[in-house]
Design an enzyme around this catalytic site. Structure first.
Site, PDB file in Angstrom:
ATOM      1  N   GLY A  54       0.861  -1.186   0.000  1.00  0.00           N
ATOM      2  CA  GLY A  54       0.000   0.000   0.000  1.00  0.00           C
ATOM      3  C   GLY A  54       0.897   1.234   0.000  1.00  0.00           C
ATOM      4  O   GLY A  54       1.867   1.315   0.778  1.00  0.00           O
ATOM      5  N   GLN A 209      -5.654  -8.916  -2.045  1.00  0.00           N
ATOM      6  CA  GLN A 209      -5.659  -7.886  -0.986  1.00  0.00           C
ATOM      7  C   GLN A 209      -7.081  -7.500  -0.582  1.00  0.00           C
ATOM      8  O   GLN A 209      -7.311  -7.078   0.549  1.00  0.00           O
ATOM      9  CB  GLN A 209      -4.915  -6.626  -1.450  1.00  0.00           C
ATOM     10  CG  GLN A 209      -3.414  -6.786  -1.570  1.00  0.00           C
ATOM     11  CD  GLN A 209      -2.997  -7.140  -2.981  1.00  0.00           C
ATOM     12  OE1 GLN A 209      -3.716  -7.843  -3.690  1.00  0.00           O
ATOM     13  NE2 GLN A 209      -1.839  -6.688  -3.407  1.00  0.00           N
ATOM     14  N   ASP A 250      -1.445   4.437  -6.246  1.00  0.00           N
ATOM     15  CA  ASP A 250      -0.014   4.338  -5.927  1.00  0.00           C
ATOM     16  C   ASP A 250       0.783   5.502  -6.488  1.00  0.00           C
ATOM     17  O   ASP A 250       1.882   5.789  -6.033  1.00  0.00           O
ATOM     18  CB  ASP A 250       0.551   3.026  -6.460  1.00  0.00           C
ATOM     19  CG  ASP A 250       0.112   1.897  -5.570  1.00  0.00           C
ATOM     20  OD1 ASP A 250      -1.044   1.463  -5.705  1.00  0.00           O
ATOM     21  OD2 ASP A 250       0.904   1.482  -4.710  1.00  0.00           O
ATOM     22  N   LYS A 261      -3.890  -0.682  -8.357  1.00  0.00           N
ATOM     23  CA  LYS A 261      -3.811  -2.135  -8.531  1.00  0.00           C
ATOM     24  C   LYS A 261      -4.455  -2.590  -9.843  1.00  0.00           C
ATOM     25  O   LYS A 261      -5.508  -2.082 -10.228  1.00  0.00           O
ATOM     26  CB  LYS A 261      -4.496  -2.797  -7.320  1.00  0.00           C
ATOM     27  CG  LYS A 261      -4.512  -4.299  -7.291  1.00  0.00           C
ATOM     28  CD  LYS A 261      -3.155  -4.932  -7.435  1.00  0.00           C
ATOM     29  CE  LYS A 261      -2.146  -4.457  -6.407  1.00  0.00           C
ATOM     30  NZ  LYS A 261      -0.746  -4.863  -6.744  1.00  0.00           N
TER      31      LYS A 261
HETATM   32  O1  MRU Z   1       0.529  -4.139  -4.454  1.00  0.00           O
HETATM   33  P1  MRU Z   1      -0.069  -3.367  -3.318  1.00  0.00           P
HETATM   34  O2  MRU Z   1      -0.889  -4.207  -2.388  1.00  0.00           O
HETATM   35  O3  MRU Z   1       0.971  -2.541  -2.600  1.00  0.00           O
HETATM   36  O4  MRU Z   1      -1.065  -2.351  -4.024  1.00  0.00           O
HETATM   37  C1  MRU Z   1      -1.782  -1.454  -3.237  1.00  0.00           C
HETATM   38  C2  MRU Z   1      -2.796  -0.688  -3.978  1.00  0.00           C
HETATM   39  O5  MRU Z   1      -2.963  -0.829  -5.167  1.00  0.00           O
HETATM   40  C3  MRU Z   1      -3.579   0.334  -3.207  1.00  0.00           C
HETATM   41  O6  MRU Z   1      -4.831   0.532  -3.793  1.00  0.00           O
HETATM   42  C4  MRU Z   1      -2.810   1.662  -3.220  1.00  0.00           C
HETATM   43  O7  MRU Z   1      -1.514   1.501  -2.720  1.00  0.00           O
HETATM   44  C5  MRU Z   1      -3.502   2.706  -2.452  1.00  0.00           C
HETATM   45  S1  MRU Z   1      -3.254   2.440  -0.732  1.00  0.00           S
HETATM   46  C6  MRU Z   1      -4.018   3.578   0.160  1.00  0.00           C
END
Ligand code: MRU
Length: 369
Positions: A54, A209, A250, A261
């Site tokens: 995240g 997730q 991200d 994601k």
């Molecule tokens: O691969 P991850 O689990 O780190 O991806 C996370 C996401 O895509 C979240 O939606 C993003 O980081 C926003 S977190 C507030």
């Protein structure tokens, strides 16, 4: 299942500056385990293996990683100590490519060190900046909740007490941040204000997730929710069962393109086709102020194909991993996609809600333009 209450933040300092503690998110929801990180190598492992994940949490973890680098170089000469920390910062920033919060947070801690008055104070300065980053993130997410709840409230008035159905993708909750979450903050705030809500939780293959983390978080908070397959959203939208889509990000360009994601883009297309508002919630640390073309400029992480080939779950009381496709089939694991600004109804930030356009983002954050 672990019976005791989980920590209220996914990362914290426990005592001195030699270690940090994190919730091991690979084990959730079946086990709530805490991992101790004492070296930069361990921090990099935790980020890459998604012990922590995240965007805002990756940033905070990187920031604490700089503190650990300062601790492990403390017996070097001041000049060597500083160049050692700089080198370690480079390694930390390279741990995952898409979330801009990582580079932002590491650079912020490093910049604080160059203005610190003595090498002896570097460890303490790094600790203070990392703590500030974590605390600010919690406050920013709280503000996102206060701004974003107005959207849910407005939708609720037309529903005669029926719940507002919100679809979310991946985990943009407190596990991905420090507290509250980004996309979940308005949901938690609505629930706190007794506005009826129900959340459609995309399972979010390959690492689930949504099914593992968002469902666990919402369950802990008693927020009504239903886990759905990643491909169910379009159907639910056509049937009038989604009032609002809300996701995190991200990296967001200064023009409002959003990397999130993998699968987010398809949700945005389906939302557009069905006239459903699609909002992205983010703290300002997730903007990349240098980029204008998300599709062509945001680096997209490619991860180990085994994450696609194998699925983890609970078998009676044991967590096991099973392979789904034939052993000889290759797999591709593209971790993020980019949703162009034209598909986004608005951005929910700590300073308010704005359109996903350079002009409107600039109005909220003029100092970055
Ligand atoms: O691969 P991850 O689990 O780190 O991806 C996370 C996401 O895509 C979240 O939606 C993003 O980081 C926003 S977190 C507030």
């Amino acid at each position: 299942m672990t019976a005791h209450a989980p920590p209220s933040r996914p990362i914290w300092l426990d005592g001195d500056t030699s270690t940090i503690k994190v919730i091991d998110q690979r084990k959730l929801p079946h086990q709530v385990e805490v991992m101790t990180l004492s070296t930069v190598d361990e921090v990099i492992f935790a980020i890459q293996d998604m012990v922590v994940r995240g965007a805002p949490l990756i940033g905070a973890t990187g920031a604490y990683g700089v503190m650990l680098a300062a601790v492990s170089g403390k017996n070097l000469t001041p000049a060597d100590h500083f160049s050692f920390i700089q080198k370690e910062c480079g390694r930390l920033k390279a741990a995952r490519p898409t979330a801009v919060n990582l580079g932002w947070a590491v650079d912020r801690v490093l910049a604080g060190l160059s203005s610190a008055d003595s090498p002896a104070s570097w460890i303490e300065t790094a600790r203070k900046t990392a703590e500030a980053i974590a605390d600010e993130d919690a406050e920013n997410c709280r503000q996102i909740g206060l701004h974003g709840v107005s959207l849910i409230e407005a939708l609720s008035t037309g529903k005669s007490g029926a719940p507002v159905n919100i679809l979310t993708h991946c985990n943009a909750g407190w596990l991905a941040c420090i507290e509250h979450g980004t996309a979940t903050a308005p949901i938690y705030e609505a629930f706190r204000q007794n506005i009826p809500v129900h959340v459609w939780v995309d399972e979010t293959r390959p690492l689930n997730q949504g099914a593992r983390l968002t469902a666990w978080e919402l369950g802990q908070a008693k927020v009504p929710h239903t886990v759905i397959t990643d491909n169910a959203g379009g159907y639910l939208m056509q049937k009038g069962l989604v009032d609002l889509v809300m996701v995190g990000t991200d990296r967001t360009t200064r023009t409002g393109d959003v990397a999130n994601k993998i699968g987010t883009y398809l949700k945005a297309l389906a939302a557009k086709d069905n006239g459903i508002p699609f909002y992205v919630a983010l703290p300002s640390s997730t903007f990349d102020w240098n980029l204008t073309d998300g599709v062509n400029e945001i680096p997209i992480e490619s991860r180990n194909p085994d994450e696609v080939r194998f699925v983890q779950g609970l078998d009676r009381d044991k967590v096991i991993s099973v392979r789904v496709p034939p052993s000889q089939s290759p797999a591709g694991n593209f971790a993020f996609d980019v949703t162009p600004a034209r598909l986004i109804t608005g951005l929910i930030t700590e300073r308010g809600i704005c359109k996903a356009s350079e002009k409107d983002i600039r109005r909220l954050f003029p100092e970055y333009f």
